[in-house]
Scaffold this motif. Structure first.
Motif, PDB file in Angstrom:
ATOM      1  N   ARG A 109      68.809 -23.668   7.345  1.00  0.00           N
ATOM      2  CA  ARG A 109      69.924 -23.149   6.545  1.00  0.00           C
ATOM      3  C   ARG A 109      70.358 -24.152   5.496  1.00  0.00           C
ATOM      4  O   ARG A 109      70.738 -23.770   4.387  1.00  0.00           O
ATOM      5  N   TRP A 110      70.303 -25.445   5.822  1.00  0.00           N
ATOM      6  CA  TRP A 110      70.687 -26.472   4.850  1.00  0.00           C
ATOM      7  C   TRP A 110      69.796 -26.424   3.617  1.00  0.00           C
ATOM      8  O   TRP A 110      70.264 -26.649   2.504  1.00  0.00           O
ATOM      9  N   MET A 111      68.514 -26.149   3.824  1.00  0.00           N
ATOM     10  CA  MET A 111      67.573 -26.102   2.709  1.00  0.00           C
ATOM     11  C   MET A 111      67.600 -24.736   2.017  1.00  0.00           C
ATOM     12  O   MET A 111      67.566 -24.638   0.792  1.00  0.00           O
ATOM     13  N   ASN A 112      67.676 -23.695   2.810  1.00  0.00           N
ATOM     14  CA  ASN A 112      67.628 -22.339   2.262  1.00  0.00           C
ATOM     15  C   ASN A 112      68.848 -22.026   1.406  1.00  0.00           C
ATOM     16  O   ASN A 112      68.741 -21.378   0.356  1.00  0.00           O
ATOM     17  N   LEU A 116      65.957 -21.604  -9.602  1.00  0.00           N
ATOM     18  CA  LEU A 116      64.939 -21.169  -8.657  1.00  0.00           C
ATOM     19  C   LEU A 116      63.520 -21.487  -9.129  1.00  0.00           C
ATOM     20  O   LEU A 116      62.621 -21.641  -8.298  1.00  0.00           O
ATOM     21  N   ASP A 117      63.331 -21.614 -10.433  1.00  0.00           N
ATOM     22  CA  ASP A 117      62.006 -22.015 -10.927  1.00  0.00           C
ATOM     23  C   ASP A 117      61.575 -23.346 -10.323  1.00  0.00           C
ATOM     24  O   ASP A 117      60.379 -23.579 -10.110  1.00  0.00           O
ATOM     25  N   GLY A 118      62.548 -24.214 -10.056  1.00  0.00           N
ATOM     26  CA  GLY A 118      62.231 -25.541  -9.523  1.00  0.00           C
ATOM     27  C   GLY A 118      62.043 -25.576  -8.021  1.00  0.00           C
ATOM     28  O   GLY A 118      61.514 -26.569  -7.491  1.00  0.00           O
ATOM     29  N   ILE A 119      62.473 -24.530  -7.313  1.00  0.00           N
ATOM     30  CA  ILE A 119      62.359 -24.520  -5.848  1.00  0.00           C
ATOM     31  C   ILE A 119      61.808 -23.181  -5.351  1.00  0.00           C
ATOM     32  O   ILE A 119      62.094 -22.761  -4.233  1.00  0.00           O
ATOM     33  N   GLN A 120      60.986 -22.530  -6.166  1.00  0.00           N
ATOM     34  CA  GLN A 120      60.557 -21.178  -5.802  1.00  0.00           C
ATOM     35  C   GLN A 120      59.728 -21.145  -4.526  1.00  0.00           C
ATOM     36  O   GLN A 120      59.756 -20.155  -3.792  1.00  0.00           O
ATOM     37  N   ASP A 121      59.005 -22.239  -4.218  1.00  0.00           N
ATOM     38  CA  ASP A 121      58.221 -22.195  -2.981  1.00  0.00           C
ATOM     39  C   ASP A 121      59.108 -22.305  -1.739  1.00  0.00           C
ATOM     40  O   ASP A 121      58.623 -22.212  -0.619  1.00  0.00           O
ATOM     41  N   ASN A 122      60.410 -22.453  -1.931  1.00  0.00           N
ATOM     42  CA  ASN A 122      61.339 -22.296  -0.806  1.00  0.00           C
ATOM     43  C   ASN A 122      61.436 -20.843  -0.381  1.00  0.00           C
ATOM     44  O   ASN A 122      61.891 -20.547   0.737  1.00  0.00           O
ATOM     45  N   TYR A 123      61.042 -19.925  -1.271  1.00  0.00           N
ATOM     46  CA  TYR A 123      61.294 -18.507  -1.036  1.00  0.00           C
ATOM     47  C   TYR A 123      60.039 -17.639  -1.064  1.00  0.00           C
ATOM     48  O   TYR A 123      60.137 -16.428  -0.888  1.00  0.00           O
ATOM     49  N   THR A 124      58.875 -18.231  -1.292  1.00  0.00           N
ATOM     50  CA  THR A 124      57.631 -17.469  -1.200  1.00  0.00           C
ATOM     51  C   THR A 124      57.268 -17.282   0.272  1.00  0.00           C
ATOM     52  O   THR A 124      57.939 -17.800   1.169  1.00  0.00           O
ATOM     53  N   PHE A 125      56.182 -16.558   0.541  1.00  0.00           N
ATOM     54  CA  PHE A 125      55.792 -16.211   1.918  1.00  0.00           C
ATOM     55  C   PHE A 125      55.745 -17.458   2.801  1.00  0.00           C
ATOM     56  O   PHE A 125      55.140 -18.466   2.445  1.00  0.00           O
ATOM     57  N   LYS A 171      65.026 -36.196  22.653  1.00  0.00           N
ATOM     58  CA  LYS A 171      65.264 -36.137  24.097  1.00  0.00           C
ATOM     59  C   LYS A 171      65.939 -34.827  24.504  1.00  0.00           C
ATOM     60  O   LYS A 171      65.630 -34.254  25.549  1.00  0.00           O
ATOM     61  N   GLU A 172      66.837 -34.352  23.634  1.00  0.00           N
ATOM     62  CA  GLU A 172      67.563 -33.112  23.949  1.00  0.00           C
ATOM     63  C   GLU A 172      66.795 -31.858  23.537  1.00  0.00           C
ATOM     64  O   GLU A 172      67.276 -30.740  23.731  1.00  0.00           O
ATOM     65  N   GLY A 173      65.611 -32.043  22.967  1.00  0.00           N
ATOM     66  CA  GLY A 173      64.784 -30.897  22.603  1.00  0.00           C
ATOM     67  C   GLY A 173      65.248 -30.160  21.356  1.00  0.00           C
ATOM     68  O   GLY A 173      64.961 -28.966  21.186  1.00  0.00           O
ATOM     69  N   VAL A 174      65.964 -30.865  20.478  1.00  0.00           N
ATOM     70  CA  VAL A 174      66.460 -30.247  19.247  1.00  0.00           C
ATOM     71  C   VAL A 174      65.363 -30.264  18.190  1.00  0.00           C
ATOM     72  O   VAL A 174      64.813 -31.317  17.865  1.00  0.00           O
ATOM     73  N   GLU A 175      65.028 -29.098  17.678  1.00  0.00           N
ATOM     74  CA  GLU A 175      64.076 -28.984  16.579  1.00  0.00           C
ATOM     75  C   GLU A 175      64.855 -28.941  15.264  1.00  0.00           C
ATOM     76  O   GLU A 175      65.835 -28.203  15.141  1.00  0.00           O
ATOM     77  N   TYR A 176      64.410 -29.703  14.295  1.00  0.00           N
ATOM     78  CA  TYR A 176      65.118 -29.757  13.015  1.00  0.00           C
ATOM     79  C   TYR A 176      65.186 -28.385  12.351  1.00  0.00           C
ATOM     80  O   TYR A 176      66.164 -28.063  11.666  1.00  0.00           O
ATOM     81  N   LEU A 177      64.163 -27.578  12.575  1.00  0.00           N
ATOM     82  CA  LEU A 177      64.147 -26.229  11.992  1.00  0.00           C
ATOM     83  C   LEU A 177      65.352 -25.412  12.448  1.00  0.00           C
ATOM     84  O   LEU A 177      65.844 -24.552  11.713  1.00  0.00           O
ATOM     85  N   GLN A 178      65.853 -25.707  13.644  1.00  0.00           N
ATOM     86  CA  GLN A 178      66.932 -24.916  14.220  1.00  0.00           C
ATOM     87  C   GLN A 178      68.252 -25.066  13.451  1.00  0.00           C
ATOM     88  O   GLN A 178      69.099 -24.178  13.501  1.00  0.00           O
ATOM     89  N   PHE A 179      68.433 -26.179  12.781  1.00  0.00           N
ATOM     90  CA  PHE A 179      69.685 -26.347  12.037  1.00  0.00           C
ATOM     91  C   PHE A 179      69.459 -26.612  10.550  1.00  0.00           C
ATOM     92  O   PHE A 179      70.280 -26.240   9.715  1.00  0.00           O
ATOM     93  N   ALA A 180      68.330 -27.250  10.201  1.00  0.00           N
ATOM     94  CA  ALA A 180      68.133 -27.665   8.813  1.00  0.00           C
ATOM     95  C   ALA A 180      67.566 -26.562   7.929  1.00  0.00           C
ATOM     96  O   ALA A 180      67.634 -26.683   6.700  1.00  0.00           O
ATOM     97  N   GLN A 231      57.863 -19.538   3.291  1.00  0.00           N
ATOM     98  CA  GLN A 231      58.791 -20.537   2.746  1.00  0.00           C
ATOM     99  C   GLN A 231      58.285 -21.981   2.935  1.00  0.00           C
ATOM    100  O   GLN A 231      58.933 -22.827   3.550  1.00  0.00           O
ATOM    101  N   PRO A 232      57.104 -22.278   2.361  1.00  0.00           N
ATOM    102  CA  PRO A 232      56.492 -23.600   2.572  1.00  0.00           C
ATOM    103  C   PRO A 232      57.323 -24.753   2.033  1.00  0.00           C
ATOM    104  O   PRO A 232      57.286 -25.865   2.578  1.00  0.00           O
ATOM    105  N   GLY A 233      58.072 -24.521   0.957  1.00  0.00           N
ATOM    106  CA  GLY A 233      58.910 -25.582   0.409  1.00  0.00           C
ATOM    107  C   GLY A 233      59.947 -26.048   1.407  1.00  0.00           C
ATOM    108  O   GLY A 233      60.192 -27.256   1.560  1.00  0.00           O
ATOM    109  N   ILE A 234      60.557 -25.102   2.114  1.00  0.00           N
ATOM    110  CA  ILE A 234      61.560 -25.455   3.115  1.00  0.00           C
ATOM    111  C   ILE A 234      60.909 -26.176   4.289  1.00  0.00           C
ATOM    112  O   ILE A 234      61.465 -27.146   4.824  1.00  0.00           O
ATOM    113  N   GLN A 235      59.729 -25.710   4.687  1.00  0.00           N
ATOM    114  CA  GLN A 235      59.018 -26.374   5.790  1.00  0.00           C
ATOM    115  C   GLN A 235      58.758 -27.843   5.452  1.00  0.00           C
ATOM    116  O   GLN A 235      58.957 -28.731   6.287  1.00  0.00           O
TER     117      GLN A 235
END
Length: 343
Positions: free
Chosen positions: A245-248, A196-205, A234-243, A207-211
């Protein structure tokens, strides 16, 4: 370390010789007075076969995370000191029992731990759950910038299972003495902390690392698979909607724990950015793999498919192909600003 009798009994002569050669390569590195981490990374990148002794992965992971010192003379004292430091942290945190804990943090952990790998008996065992709760709580109070975030509960389980396999093969924690479970718990805590030391900004306020990772994933798909990118748009899929969880959860919800452990062999061999940069390219390869299927579906079909991907029957070969494709993509696109300026 040697191949177990049960392993040898189910191998033919060619297989036995191959695995013995592989084991001997690891032993040549690990038996040095000062372990060569680069040599160990090269071996570990290709994965540690399940036919090799279980303790090999435990030792190798601790070395690659730089929890276990490379200098053999320092290893015993360092482990004893770090384990004692963890035990003291637990004693201090739990000095007034459960009632004395930060109830907001503890309550969320207490809810999440039973949901961790619900189909696996090991993680439904009360002893295991108590170990994981302590690891996660102590980590959270030592890292107030992030605290506990849902998803971190998944990340501790590969360490717990790998370190448990050093002692037993059937994962029945009830047969282990308390002092052994304490060691597994402490080692899991420190190795989770190193990860987690290497990816801690995935989990700070916020979660900018995941963004950032999700934005990079979108950019990469635009470059390597424009038709898929166009269809998702075209189908209106936002990457945040599925990815997200992949990153988190580092794809742990999409893979079996066995396959996650194999992937982490390679992630740990990728130096400090295995769980960030290399994982990004694994996600790119993973999404690209389903391109033909996704392009036939509308928004609802895409989301349903991505939320329940057909990986249950994957074999280790599928993981090897995924990792190889991620390596190819990383070689092409990472640190190539003229080719992919925003990644």
């Amino acid at each position: 370390m040697k191949l177990s009798d049960s392993t040898v009994s189910r191998l033919d002569e060619t297989q036995r010789l191959r695995f013995e050669r592989c084991l001997n390569k690891f032993k040549d590195v690990l038996q040095s007075a000062n372990i060569d981490l680069d040599a160990l990374r090269n071996l570990n990148w290709l994965g540690i076969p399940n036919e090799l002794p279980s303790e090999l992965r435990s030792i190798t992971w601790q070395l690659l995370l730089e929890y276990l010192p490379c200098n053999a003379d320092r290893q015993v004292k360092t482990l004893a000191r770090k384990r004692q430091e963890y035990f003291e942290g637990v004693s201090q945190a739990y000095a007034r029992g459960i009632a004395g804990l930060d109830q907001t943090i503890w309550h969320q952990i207490h809810i999440d731990v039973p949901r961790t790998n619900p189909g696996t008996i090991l993680y439904q065992c009360e002893t295991t759950q108590q170990c994981l709760e302590r690891v996660l709580y102590v980590w959270a109070i030592r890292h107030p910038a992030s605290g506990y975030v849902q998803g971190i509960n998944d990340l501790v389980t590969p360490f717990f299972q790998v370190f448990l396999s050093f002692y037993i093969e059937n994962y029945d924690t009830s047969c282990l003495p308390k002092n052994v479970l304490d060691v597994i718990e402490a080692d899991s805590f420190w190795c989770l902390s190193k990860l987690l030391d290497g990816i801690q900004d995935n989990y700070t306020f916020a979660q900018p690392g995941i963004q950032r990772q999700i934005n990079k994933l979108k950019d990469l798909i635009n470059r390597i698979n424009a038709p898929l990118a166009a269809h998702l748009q075209k189908e209106g899929v936002e990457y945040l909607q599925f990815a997200f969880r992949w990153m988190n959860c580092l794809l742990m919800r999409e893979m079996s724990l066995k396959h996650t452990i194999r992937m982490w062999d390679t992630y740990l061999a990728e130096r400090s950015d295995g769980f960030s940069v290399f994982h990004l390219y694994v996600c790119v390869a993973f999404l690209d793999k389903w391109s033909d299927e996704l392009k036939t579906r509308d928004f609802q079909g895409i989301m349903m498919f991505l939320q329940s991907l057909p990986t249950a029957k994957w074999k280790e070969q599928d993981i090897e192909l995924l990792l190889s494709e991620a390596y190819r993509l990383k070689s092409l696109y990472h640190e190539a600003p003229n080719h992919l300026s925003r990644v």
